[in-house]
Design a protein around this motif. Structure first.
Motif, short mmCIF file in Angstrom:
data_model
loop_
_atom_site.label_atom_id
_atom_site.label_comp_id
_atom_site.label_asym_id
_atom_site.label_seq_id
_atom_site.Cartn_x
_atom_site.Cartn_y
_atom_site.Cartn_z
N ILE A 30 0.81 -16.06 10.77
CA ILE A 30 1.38 -14.94 10.94
C ILE A 30 1.26 -13.79 10.14
O ILE A 30 1.61 -14.02 8.90
CB ILE A 30 2.47 -15.19 11.44
N ALA A 31 0.89 -12.69 10.60
CA ALA A 31 0.70 -11.35 9.59
C ALA A 31 2.02 -10.56 9.87
O ALA A 31 2.13 -10.36 10.84
CB ALA A 31 -0.71 -10.74 9.75
N THR A 32 2.50 -10.16 8.68
CA THR A 32 3.78 -9.14 8.91
C THR A 32 3.55 -8.10 8.26
O THR A 32 2.93 -7.90 7.08
CB THR A 32 4.98 -9.74 8.22
N LEU A 33 3.43 -7.03 8.98
CA LEU A 33 3.33 -5.63 8.56
C LEU A 33 4.79 -4.84 8.45
O LEU A 33 5.63 -4.85 9.43
CB LEU A 33 2.58 -4.72 9.56
N ILE A 34 5.08 -4.35 7.36
CA ILE A 34 6.31 -3.60 6.98
C ILE A 34 6.16 -2.20 6.53
O ILE A 34 5.72 -2.03 5.59
CB ILE A 34 7.34 -4.48 6.16
N PHE A 35 6.31 -1.14 7.30
CA PHE A 35 6.15 0.20 7.00
C PHE A 35 7.68 0.87 6.68
O PHE A 35 8.67 0.37 6.94
CB PHE A 35 5.60 0.85 7.98
N GLY A 36 7.36 1.88 5.73
CA GLY A 36 8.61 2.45 5.25
C GLY A 36 8.53 3.66 4.85
O GLY A 36 7.30 4.25 4.59
N HIS A 37 9.42 4.75 4.89
CA HIS A 37 9.35 6.11 4.60
C HIS A 37 10.85 6.21 4.16
O HIS A 37 11.84 6.09 4.89
CB HIS A 37 8.61 7.19 5.52
N PRO A 38 11.16 7.19 3.20
CA PRO A 38 12.24 7.79 2.69
C PRO A 38 13.19 8.49 3.95
O PRO A 38 14.56 8.31 3.81
CB PRO A 38 12.35 8.65 1.72
N LEU B 147 0.78 -1.33 0.02
CA LEU B 147 -0.15 0.04 0.02
C LEU B 147 0.88 1.30 0.09
O LEU B 147 1.89 1.25 0.66
CB LEU B 147 -0.83 -0.02 1.24
N GLY B 148 0.58 2.47 -0.77
CA GLY B 148 0.90 3.59 -0.59
C GLY B 148 2.50 3.65 -1.23
O GLY B 148 3.05 3.00 -1.70
N LYS B 149 2.87 4.90 -1.28
CA LYS B 149 3.90 5.57 -1.34
C LYS B 149 3.51 7.21 -1.62
O LYS B 149 2.78 7.42 -0.86
CB LYS B 149 4.85 5.22 -2.75
N PRO B 150 4.03 8.13 -2.06
CA PRO B 150 5.17 8.80 -1.59
C PRO B 150 5.02 9.29 -0.25
O PRO B 150 5.96 9.65 0.56
CB PRO B 150 5.11 10.07 -2.30
N SER B 151 3.81 9.14 0.54
CA SER B 151 3.77 9.22 1.73
C SER B 151 4.34 7.96 2.72
O SER B 151 3.77 8.02 3.92
CB SER B 151 2.25 9.74 2.21
N GLY B 152 4.78 7.28 2.23
CA GLY B 152 5.26 6.11 2.89
C GLY B 152 4.75 4.81 2.23
O GLY B 152 4.04 4.89 1.15
N SER B 153 5.20 3.69 2.82
CA SER B 153 4.81 2.47 2.28
C SER B 153 4.39 1.59 3.30
O SER B 153 4.83 1.55 4.37
CB SER B 153 5.83 1.66 1.41
N LEU B 154 3.44 0.36 2.83
CA LEU B 154 3.30 -0.50 3.99
C LEU B 154 2.80 -1.81 3.07
O LEU B 154 2.11 -1.84 2.28
CB LEU B 154 1.81 0.08 4.64
N ASP B 155 3.58 -2.92 3.58
CA ASP B 155 3.56 -4.13 2.93
C ASP B 155 3.01 -5.08 3.83
O ASP B 155 3.41 -5.04 5.04
CB ASP B 155 5.06 -4.62 2.27
N ILE B 156 2.03 -5.95 3.45
CA ILE B 156 1.36 -6.81 4.59
C ILE B 156 1.42 -8.21 3.83
O ILE B 156 0.99 -8.32 2.64
CB ILE B 156 -0.10 -6.46 4.76
N THR B 157 1.91 -9.23 4.56
CA THR B 157 1.84 -10.55 4.22
C THR B 157 1.39 -11.63 5.30
O THR B 157 1.45 -11.13 6.45
CB THR B 157 3.18 -11.21 3.84
N ILE B 158 0.65 -12.49 4.98
CA ILE B 158 0.05 -13.49 5.87
C ILE B 158 0.44 -14.87 5.65
O ILE B 158 0.31 -15.28 4.50
CB ILE B 158 -1.57 -13.49 5.99
N GLU B 159 1.22 -15.64 6.59
CA GLU B 159 1.35 -16.98 6.35
C GLU B 159 1.63 -17.54 7.66
O GLU B 159 2.13 -17.12 8.62
CB GLU B 159 3.09 -16.72 5.54
N ASN B 160 1.17 -18.87 7.45
CA ASN B 160 1.15 -19.73 8.82
C ASN B 160 0.49 -19.08 9.95
O ASN B 160 1.31 -19.22 11.06
CB ASN B 160 2.46 -20.36 8.85
#
Length: 255
Positions: free
Chosen positions: A18-26, A3-16
């Protein structure tokens, strides 16, 4: 799902389970309001997702874990309403983490400042590298860690929180943070951290879901008043961010 950019990014994965949220911003994984809102929405969604038992929150890269609030957005605040609205983003996110029905594991790979310390504190269990120093620098820019204070104090105690807040220019080491209870454990390398996160999360996801839910409730007992408290704190920060002191300090920090 990303999800998103230039105001940041958010990546969501679900496996076994477990959900992993990875946020980012330059800008050192700092938080503009849009990214705070995206994270809040995802915690609310995952809270209701029956396929998820554990949530891991982490940030991009190998530098800072989180530099806190976006300086650009703080400098752009022109009135109290805008200021309160910006800081209420942190209030909504911490409350979403608090009310989330799933246990939240924090992965802190690098330095955390201000709101980043708040997010680490709002996790139910946090692991970090030995490079994950922390700082509450808000007083140095004319405001204070008012919105995140309840979460930080709940995790490390009021005395340690005050020590961090009043020594606003001082970094506290990851070992200090571990000794105060913010980090459950620290590791020499990011690889070791990732291995520990995977092992811990997998074990946690294998436990009785009903027991995990009841444990989550116990961990956050006596915090029901945070629904209003954190928004009241956001209004304090929203007013202070307009001061000449803060505007000058933010400009200097940005340079």
């Amino acid at each position: 799902m990303a999800l998103g950019k230039p105001s940041g990014s958010l990546d969501i994965t679900i496996e076994n389970k477990i959900a992993t949220l990875i946020f980012g911003h330059p800008s050192s994984n700092s938080f503009p309001r849009a990214l705070l809102d995206q994270l809040t929405t995802e915690f609310n969604n995952l809270s209701a997702d029956p396929t998820v038992l554990v949530i891991v929150i982490q940030s991009e890269g190998s530098g800072a874990f989180c530099a806190g609030a976006s300086f650009d957005e703080l400098l752009a605040v022109s009135n109290e309403s805008e200021g309160t609205e910006f800081f209420s983003g942190f209030a909504h996110l911490i409350n979403a983490m608090r009310l989330c029905s799933k246990l939240i594991v924090g992965r802190v790979h690098g330095k955390a400042v201000g709101g980043g310390v708040g997010i680490a504190s709002a996790c139910d269990y946090t692991l970090a590298t030995k490079n994950a120093s922390i700082k509450l620098s808000e007083l140095a820019i004319g405001i204070g860690p008012f919105v995140i204070e309840p979460a930080v104090s709940k995790k490390i105690g009021k005395t340690a929180m005050a020590e961090m807040t009043l020594s606003a220019q001082e970094w506290k080491t990851a070992e200090w943070a571990k000794s105060k209870g913010l980090y459950a454990n620290t590791f020499e390398t990011i690889t070791e951290l990732d291995n520990a996160i995977a092992d811990f999360s997998t074990k946690l996801a294998s436990y009785n879901p009903e027991a995990l839910l009841e444990m989550k409730k116990i961990l956050w007992e006596e915090t029901q008043h945070w629904d209003t408290l954190l928004l009241e704190r956001a209004a304090i920060s929203g007013k202070l961010v307009l001061s000449d002191f803060t505007k000058k300090a933010l400009s200097q920090f940005k340079k």
